[in-house]
Design a protein around this motif. Sequence first.
Motif, PDB file in Angstrom:
ATOM      1  N   SER A 563       0.753  -1.038  -0.132  1.00 42.62           N
ATOM      2  CA  SER A 563       0.007  -0.211   0.003  1.00 42.62           C
ATOM      3  C   SER A 563       0.907   1.327   0.021  1.00 42.62           C
ATOM      4  O   SER A 563       1.930   1.409   0.411  1.00 42.62           O
ATOM      5  CB  SER A 563      -0.973   0.114   1.191  1.00 42.62           C
ATOM      6  N   PHE A 564       0.191   2.425  -0.651  1.00 41.03           N
ATOM      7  CA  PHE A 564       1.028   3.606  -0.375  1.00 41.03           C
ATOM      8  C   PHE A 564      -0.103   4.693  -0.086  1.00 41.03           C
ATOM      9  O   PHE A 564      -1.447   4.576  -0.752  1.00 41.03           O
ATOM     10  CB  PHE A 564       1.915   3.843  -1.711  1.00 41.03           C
ATOM     11  N   THR A 565       0.435   6.069   0.329  1.00 39.43           N
ATOM     12  CA  THR A 565      -0.579   6.971   0.384  1.00 39.43           C
ATOM     13  C   THR A 565      -0.017   8.094  -0.267  1.00 39.43           C
ATOM     14  O   THR A 565       1.070   8.746  -0.381  1.00 39.43           O
ATOM     15  CB  THR A 565      -0.821   7.271   1.802  1.00 39.43           C
ATOM     16  N   ILE A 566      -0.932   8.751  -1.080  1.00 42.18           N
ATOM     17  CA  ILE A 566      -0.593  10.474  -1.399  1.00 42.18           C
ATOM     18  C   ILE A 566      -1.170  11.246  -0.681  1.00 42.18           C
ATOM     19  O   ILE A 566      -2.372  11.407  -0.378  1.00 42.18           O
ATOM     20  CB  ILE A 566      -1.087  10.336  -3.156  1.00 42.18           C
ATOM     21  N   SER A 567      -0.334  12.195  -0.192  1.00 42.92           N
ATOM     22  CA  SER A 567      -0.814  13.316   0.726  1.00 42.92           C
ATOM     23  C   SER A 567      -0.695  14.725  -0.019  1.00 42.92           C
ATOM     24  O   SER A 567       0.105  14.744  -0.733  1.00 42.92           O
ATOM     25  CB  SER A 567      -0.038  13.287   2.133  1.00 42.92           C
ATOM     26  N   CYS A 568      -1.840  15.441   0.297  1.00 44.72           N
ATOM     27  CA  CYS A 568      -1.915  16.789  -0.311  1.00 44.72           C
ATOM     28  C   CYS A 568      -1.925  17.514   1.039  1.00 44.72           C
ATOM     29  O   CYS A 568      -2.674  17.469   1.765  1.00 44.72           O
ATOM     30  CB  CYS A 568      -3.209  16.957  -1.075  1.00 44.72           C
TER      31      CYS A 568
END
Length: 713
Positions: A563-568
Amino acid sequence: MVLSDCCSTLTFSVIPSSGAQAEGKHMPTESVRLVGGDSRCAGILELKHKGDWKHVLGFEWTLKKAAFVCRELDCGSALSTRQIHESPGIPVLRIKFDCLQSGFTLEKCIRGFYSASSSLYLTCSDSVRLLNGTGLCSGRLEVRSNQSSQWWSSVCKADFDLQDAEVVCRELGCGARSALQGALYGEVEDPVWSKEFQCGGNESALLDCRISDSARTTCSPDKAVGLTCSEPDEFRLVGGDRRCAGRLELKHEEDWRPVDPSDWTLKEAAVVCRKLGCGAAVYLELKREYLGRLAWLIECVQSGSALKECAESSYTSLPSSKLTCSDSVRLLNGTGLCSGRLEVRSNQSNQWWSSVCEADFDLQDAEVVCRELGCGAPSALQGALYGEVEDPVWSKEFQCGGNESALLDCRISDSARTTCSPDKAVGLTCSEPHEIKLVEGGSRCAGRLELKHEEDWRPLFGSDWTLKEAALVCKELDCGSAVSIKKERKQFSKPVWKISSDCVQSGLLLKGCIQSTYSTSTWNLICSDLLLQPIIAVSSVDGVSKAYEQGLLLMGRVLRGFSFTISCSIQPQYPGGSFQLNFISSFFNAEHNYTQPAVNHSAYFLFPVAEPAHQINYTCVYQVYVFSHTFSSESHPLSVSVSDPPVFPLRVVFQPVTLLLLSAALYFCCKARGQTSNRQEDTELVNYPLGVGAVEREGDVQGDHLLSSGIIS
């Protein structure tokens, strides 16, 4: 101006031309008079209105305006105007000056009644006047032998000499005679003065001079006396540390008074510096101080008109000015105050300004000159850019280090220059010195407009600004286009900077256009690039994701199957708003937009399992509604690459750990569903289509999860 604005009916009277007057055809009006003076041509101005004689308001009268009244009274030139105090509350008539200067009589130019405490006392000459000149101190000479005579006579040049001219110039309140020539301002007109004047030169009036007994019988048409007197007014700077700095005062009508500089810019100040024999105008400071006396208000400094014509007495005794001119350097014939052909002067007692040869001047010297003149850094240095060498020529070479405060503080070579080609005169262009900013708006691209001028930050205001001027400011600030401009009222403890719209349009915030003034108004601007740029980042639960920059493109790497997360996120500016994650499907070439509300100025988008299909570019767009507009800002693109995980035995270690972490995450998510949490949950993007016939999901989706509908496998 519409003529009907000046008169109440279509039947109006126009003051005859000077030619008609010279022929004696102009009769004094019966509706205008001067009373209380020592002659018919001096006293308080009264105007007959509906059968009653009324005084005229004493404000805003200059000699140029008063000259029309003297002409209507069939008197000579206007000599002086002053205000006479009246009892408070007495109504006086107010005059429309544009109507008067268009040639209409006073009776036709009444604006209405005005309750004021002053009326006009006017003095016109009795027996001499100058016609058809360029101002009040030039023209064709006419004389009248006594006030009972209605005839004005031309004077033949053979009967008039330089001493006579001195007397006429003095009688009219002008300076010394500068030109005396036949037919300079028109030919002889009948009747002709028949006697010869024999003045000694010290008389106070022409008719006080001796007059010959012999009568003249003829005079050639081209021999009419044409006379030009110099301007009588003088400036001085007092209270400063040198001759070219101090409070500005003007001597007008033999009275030294402070000058009210409320509407002045450095362009007007530059004219005064030149009249004083100083260099460039460097600084003009407006102060509020009670000086205990009247001031002179000057309207026409830049027009080239004689100050005598446009100085008016002002009760505005609070503003005074401190003017600083340069002592030893100036720029001539440029496009503004910060460009031109360089001239220097070795000391204040020397009246000679010298051109400088290009071979004796370099960029370090230019830095010093631009600094001394209050301009920015030099932007162009070229021979003959603003004209050729003029004598005399500066004979030494400047050797500045670049940090000196004045050019004459620099070292100067001993060797003297003997020649300089005409095309080698130093032409210098310095940049505009100003800085602008927007403050108290939550962003560098929104807020109250302020300008740094003469090392002083102040609010900036211009009464006639529109979105067109605001757009130039936004462009200068690199803030995109103008969204709105709004006038705000606020009390300031010191003057504000003011600049007109035409100055902004011709070149943003030109040094010579800025004036110091007291105002309670300022501009609040909003530019389109209001928001800072969002930050986009990628992280992975395996702890091995990496992100780095390649130009304007951010690069990120994650491992397949993890899994991976893109943060804004965005730096705090305004509350609320939302983030939108944008990316394009590599299989269907369709754009996906997923939206989350911003919590603590950030949002997170979770991808449970990384697959090759995720190897695309992502951007974050932040949107917020403020100042009655919706603003948005987009991040740099983030390019994510998906790599295969390390081979066994590392995979055997990583996969159980990953499963354990995912299980723990699912447990806490389920536990939190029924509870109210202040923490923002990730948006989970599940089952992204891998070309197995699943339907792709598009559009804005807000909520806790994007459930499995064929988005990520």
